[in-house]
Design a protein around this motif. Sequence first.
Motif, PDB file in Angstrom:
ATOM      1  N   TRP A  33     -12.210 -71.992 -37.534  1.00 53.44           N
ATOM      2  CA  TRP A  33     -12.151 -70.755 -38.294  1.00 53.44           C
ATOM      3  C   TRP A  33     -12.187 -71.101 -39.779  1.00 53.44           C
ATOM      4  O   TRP A  33     -11.504 -72.011 -40.231  1.00 53.44           O
ATOM      5  N   THR A  34     -12.985 -70.362 -40.535  1.00 49.55           N
ATOM      6  CA  THR A  34     -13.188 -70.630 -41.954  1.00 49.55           C
ATOM      7  C   THR A  34     -12.241 -69.785 -42.797  1.00 49.55           C
ATOM      8  O   THR A  34     -11.996 -68.620 -42.490  1.00 49.55           O
ATOM      9  N   VAL A  35     -11.741 -70.376 -43.878  1.00 46.87           N
ATOM     10  CA  VAL A  35     -10.872 -69.655 -44.806  1.00 46.87           C
ATOM     11  C   VAL A  35     -11.733 -68.846 -45.777  1.00 46.87           C
ATOM     12  O   VAL A  35     -12.668 -69.371 -46.388  1.00 46.87           O
ATOM     13  N   VAL A  61     -19.066 -60.814 -37.437  1.00 46.59           N
ATOM     14  CA  VAL A  61     -17.975 -61.546 -38.055  1.00 46.59           C
ATOM     15  C   VAL A  61     -16.647 -61.040 -37.516  1.00 46.59           C
ATOM     16  O   VAL A  61     -16.410 -59.829 -37.468  1.00 46.59           O
ATOM     17  N   ARG A  62     -15.774 -61.962 -37.085  1.00 41.45           N
ATOM     18  CA  ARG A  62     -14.414 -61.616 -36.671  1.00 41.45           C
ATOM     19  C   ARG A  62     -13.458 -62.110 -37.756  1.00 41.45           C
ATOM     20  O   ARG A  62     -13.509 -63.295 -38.119  1.00 41.45           O
ATOM     21  N   VAL A  63     -12.622 -61.245 -38.247  1.00 43.33           N
ATOM     22  CA  VAL A  63     -11.759 -61.546 -39.382  1.00 43.33           C
ATOM     23  C   VAL A  63     -10.298 -61.393 -38.999  1.00 43.33           C
ATOM     24  O   VAL A  63      -9.918 -60.404 -38.357  1.00 43.33           O
ATOM     25  N   LEU A  64      -9.485 -62.354 -39.397  1.00 45.27           N
ATOM     26  CA  LEU A  64      -8.045 -62.295 -39.213  1.00 45.27           C
ATOM     27  C   LEU A  64      -7.375 -62.346 -40.587  1.00 45.27           C
ATOM     28  O   LEU A  64      -7.808 -63.090 -41.470  1.00 45.27           O
ATOM     29  N   THR A  65      -6.356 -61.551 -40.750  1.00 46.85           N
ATOM     30  CA  THR A  65      -5.567 -61.578 -41.991  1.00 46.85           C
ATOM     31  C   THR A  65      -4.131 -61.944 -41.638  1.00 46.85           C
ATOM     32  O   THR A  65      -3.653 -61.692 -40.536  1.00 46.85           O
ATOM     33  N   ARG A  66      -3.450 -62.543 -42.624  1.00 49.48           N
ATOM     34  CA  ARG A  66      -2.092 -62.990 -42.372  1.00 49.48           C
ATOM     35  C   ARG A  66      -1.112 -61.840 -42.471  1.00 49.48           C
ATOM     36  O   ARG A  66      -1.136 -61.061 -43.434  1.00 49.48           O
ATOM     37  N   VAL A  73     -14.691 -66.100 -38.303  1.00 47.80           N
ATOM     38  CA  VAL A  73     -15.661 -66.863 -37.533  1.00 47.80           C
ATOM     39  C   VAL A  73     -16.870 -65.972 -37.312  1.00 47.80           C
ATOM     40  O   VAL A  73     -16.743 -64.749 -37.179  1.00 47.80           O
ATOM     41  N   LEU A  74     -18.050 -66.575 -37.300  1.00 47.85           N
ATOM     42  CA  LEU A  74     -19.307 -65.831 -37.168  1.00 47.85           C
ATOM     43  C   LEU A  74     -19.908 -66.104 -35.803  1.00 47.85           C
ATOM     44  O   LEU A  74     -20.101 -67.257 -35.417  1.00 47.85           O
ATOM     45  N   TYR A 128     -18.960 -64.126 -46.180  1.00 44.27           N
ATOM     46  CA  TYR A 128     -18.943 -64.752 -44.859  1.00 44.27           C
ATOM     47  C   TYR A 128     -20.179 -65.612 -44.613  1.00 44.27           C
ATOM     48  O   TYR A 128     -20.460 -65.986 -43.479  1.00 44.27           O
ATOM     49  N   GLY A 129     -20.953 -65.886 -45.698  1.00 45.92           N
ATOM     50  CA  GLY A 129     -22.090 -66.776 -45.585  1.00 45.92           C
ATOM     51  C   GLY A 129     -23.367 -66.141 -45.084  1.00 45.92           C
ATOM     52  O   GLY A 129     -24.349 -66.840 -44.840  1.00 45.92           O
TER      53      GLY A 129
END
Length: 310
Positions: free
Chosen positions: A281-283, A304-309, A294-295, A58-59
């Motif tokens: 939003w970053t892949v 960090v907020r994370v979304l999955t498909r 997104v950070l 996530y950088g």
Amino acid sequence: MTSRTGAGAGGRMSVAEKGGRPRAVGRDGTVALVVCASQLGALLVGFDVFQLGRTDEYGRPGGSSLGLLFTMILGPPLLLVLGMAHTALMTMPADLLGGAVARRAPGGPGQWQAAFALVLAAVYAIPVAAAGAPYVPAVAWIGGSAVLPLLGVALLHRIERRRGRAPGAGAVCLASLCAGVLLVLVSVLACAIALATGLVGHYTPPRLGETRMYGVWRSGDGLTEIRLAEGGRAELTGVPYESDFQEVFCDGGSSWTYRPADGPAGGTVELAPVDCPAMSWTVGGTEERPELYVLFGDPDVGDVRVLTRG
């Protein structure tokens, strides 16, 4: 006449009568302690250097200079205690038992020391495995931790046999410390080279086309959802963004645009909601399990907020 076999100056025993084995256990313990502490220090410093030189997926940086400072301050006394414990529980039992058996059975001292180190590792790995770690790797790590200390003791024995007397305690400590410093420097250099060449610590985000972005992207708790449809249409539910250093949430319709990855960076999904500010939003993730993230906050320790498909 009084026999002086095996006695040094002042009557101090330095070499045993049989097999040339040293009798000065204190020097063996000193070498084992310093070498063990040095190898632990090399691992710890190398890990800190590795963490400072890499970023997670996530950088965010993996470590901080403050952590390295605490390692330099608190590390030496902690390593000394761990080295003493390892010497008492692992190296010296394997050294003494291996030497005793080698004087009465076929095989060299090194072979018997390695055998006893493996037996001790198998015993000590039982509680480690009970705590949840895999048993065989635990045996390998614990047994491997005795290799360098035993080699250091074997080198001391060889020097004693070659010189016919044991080196002084000061020389033993100085040589062990110099070897420990060299080991730490080699560890730091190896980690730096591995990071610079990309052998380790290098994350490559997935390369996804726009069609693979279609679908529902949802957070683990189910409160945030982004629906990406064909034609650049999107529907947002509970999507967070920052406003005046506060986190607020966006619901409603939006348009979206996919920006392909550029170099080592991941692609991005640019959102333009009707009733909220634009957001990106970053892949991330992997090809098999892509993510949108997104950070928020400080880039070093941000949330960090994370979304999955789905």
